[in-house]
Design an enzyme around this catalytic site. Structure first.
Site, PDB file in Angstrom:
ATOM      1  N   ASP A 286       0.860  -1.172   0.000  1.00 20.67           N
ATOM      2  CA  ASP A 286       0.000   0.000   0.000  1.00 20.67           C
ATOM      3  C   ASP A 286       0.906   1.235   0.000  1.00 20.67           C
ATOM      4  O   ASP A 286       2.067   1.153   0.402  1.00 20.67           O
ATOM      5  CB  ASP A 286      -0.894  -0.019   1.244  1.00 20.67           C
ATOM      6  CG  ASP A 286      -1.757   1.223   1.350  1.00 20.67           C
ATOM      7  OD1 ASP A 286      -2.433   1.560   0.373  1.00 20.67           O
ATOM      8  OD2 ASP A 286      -1.722   1.865   2.413  1.00 20.67           O
TER       9      ASP A 286
ATOM     10  N   ASP B 166      -1.828  -0.551   5.905  1.00 15.19           N
ATOM     11  CA  ASP B 166      -2.036   0.065   7.222  1.00 15.19           C
ATOM     12  C   ASP B 166      -3.473   0.512   7.469  1.00 15.19           C
ATOM     13  O   ASP B 166      -3.872   0.698   8.618  1.00 15.19           O
ATOM     14  CB  ASP B 166      -1.120   1.285   7.378  1.00 15.19           C
ATOM     15  CG  ASP B 166      -1.597   2.473   6.548  1.00 15.19           C
ATOM     16  OD1 ASP B 166      -1.771   2.303   5.323  1.00 15.19           O
ATOM     17  OD2 ASP B 166      -1.814   3.548   7.119  1.00 15.19           O
TER      18      ASP B 166
ATOM     19  N   ASP C 279      -7.312  -1.787   3.884  1.00 14.70           N
ATOM     20  CA  ASP C 279      -6.351  -2.865   3.632  1.00 14.70           C
ATOM     21  C   ASP C 279      -6.689  -4.139   4.395  1.00 14.70           C
ATOM     22  O   ASP C 279      -6.055  -5.167   4.187  1.00 14.70           O
ATOM     23  CB  ASP C 279      -4.933  -2.407   4.020  1.00 14.70           C
ATOM     24  CG  ASP C 279      -4.442  -1.243   3.179  1.00 14.70           C
ATOM     25  OD1 ASP C 279      -4.640  -1.287   1.954  1.00 14.70           O
ATOM     26  OD2 ASP C 279      -3.870  -0.299   3.738  1.00 14.70           O
TER      27      ASP C 279
END
Length: 411
Positions: A130, A306, A310
């Site tokens: 990410d 995070d 996600d």
């Protein structure tokens, strides 16, 4: 999203099972599964141990009795067979290695939440990152050159406005200007409008600090009546050691790419800086589906994320890591959590996992090899119970000693 100032009026348009959060939870539940191969092997062997060993001991007793050894000698040999067979070494092969490796990782600021994750992490060949908060720190900072180029009045007005807000952009601009030694001027009638920014008056001039009209990434615009607008670009800084961490991951044969929910321009800028392929504007379901597709192609996937979005991806991946600054959902879904800012936590975790599984396989070989050699000797009558007890304990100590080599596994 965090509400930093003023009350919020909320209109509920969906509740319970219809909310996005409930959907994320369902995606995470569907992705979670028990995944520890070596522990299952050890458990299965331990379950078979008692009947197998007692059968061997009984057969040894009967065999020696038929050979004319007598009750006493036959009983001693049977007892030696019972003692020398060691399920301890097999039972310790996995957990001791995992505990030592977990301790080594914790000393490097990496917390292992699930011991089986080490096993899964050792097999990965794809890494999906990410962007905001994972590859980057999630703390946007103004462009230093632009801050340095502001004249005294502009810097003082910007500081005077920014000091009235807790918005992340305002706070980062305030910190940058204070670090340059600027002092704020008195801006009167300061008002903050959600989604727009700050406005007020200085020396009778209308001034504002807020949303930029340009859509090429993060930026804030300082406006002073009678002067040209001053655009202040902001950049979310990469985590420390990012280039070194990515190089180490590639050197281990891992394919690394970005998978982000951010807008295409912001993702493209970061991807270009770090030399990664990227996919932008991915929803929670998109991220999970991307991982599932890779898994169907035979890949083992590590997800690094995070945020709340996600969560399903972290749960669906073969292994997952989240930073300590992650959301509650991110930390809950991840197998490992790194507490520092450095991205070197990623290659260190993978290296430690691979070393751990090498030691686990060695421990299995030692445990199985010991029993293969020791049991026939006991059945043949070459080992008395005292020697059998010493050999049994020694095999466990050998497995433990071999596992202790992992104290520096995360270096």
């Amino acid at each position: 999203t965090l509400n930093l100032d003023a009350p919020v009026d909320v209109r509920v348009t969906a509740a319970g099972a219809d909310t996005s959060l409930a959907e994320i939870a369902r995606l995470m539940d569907a992705a979670e599964q028990p995944r520890s191969v070596y522990v299952r092997i050890a458990d299965r062997a331990s379950r078979l141990y008692a009947p197998a060993v007692h059968t061997l001991a009984a057969l040894s007793f009967i065999g020696w009795m038929l050979a004319g050894a007598g009750v006493y000698q036959s009983l001693v040999i049977a007892i030696a067979v019972l003692i020398i067979t060691c399920p301890c070494a097999l039972g310790l092969a996995v957990p001791v290695a995992q505990v030592v490796a977990s301790g080594a990782l914790m000393r490097e600021g990496i917390m292992v939440k699930d011991g089986s994750a080490i096993e899964r992490l050792a097999t990965i060949d794809r890494v999906l990152l990410d962007k905001t908060g994972s590859l980057t720190l999630g703390k946007p900072e103004p462009e230093p050159a632009v801050i340095a180029a502001l004249d005294g009045d502009a810097a003082a007005v910007a500081l005077g406005l920014a000091s009235h807000s807790r918005h992340p952009h305002s706070r980062s601009i305030e910190a940058a200007l204070l670090a340059k030694g600027h002092r704020a001027v008195l801006v009167e009638g300061v008002a903050e409008t959600a989604g727009i920014g700050l406005s007020g008056s200085w020396n009778g001039l209308k001034v504002s600090l807020g949303r930029s009209d340009q859509a090429d990434g993060m930026s804030t615009t300082l406006r002073i009546a009678g002067r040209p607008d001053l655009r202040i670009p902001l950049h979310d800084q990469l985590r420390p050691d990012t280039p070194a961490a990515l190089d180490r991951l590639r050197a281990m044969g891992l394919n690394v790419s970005l998978l982000s929910g951010d807008n295409a321009q912001a993702v493209a800028d970061v991807a270009r800086d770090v030399g990664l392929t990227a996919r932008a504007a991915a929803s929670p379901a998109d991220k999970r589906d991307a991982i599932t597709t890779l898994q169907q192609q035979g890949h083992k996937v590590l997800m690094v994320g995070d945020g709340l979005n996600d969560g399903p991806a972290l749960a669906a991946a073969d292994a997952s890591i989240a930073p300590g600054s992650a959301s509650d959902v991110g930390r809950q879904a991840a197998d490992l959590v790194f507490l520092g800012n450095s991205l070197l936590a990623l290659p260190r975790s993978v290296i430690a996992a691979r070393r751990t599984m090498r030691v686990v396989r060695q421990n299995f070989a030692l445990a199985v090899g010991y029993n293969v050699l020791a049991v026939p000797l006991a059945i043949a009558g070459y080992v008395n119970p005292m020697i059998a007890a010493a050999a049994m304990s020694g095999s466990s100590l050998v497995v433990v000693a071999n596992s202790l080599r992992l104290v520096r596994a995360a270096k």
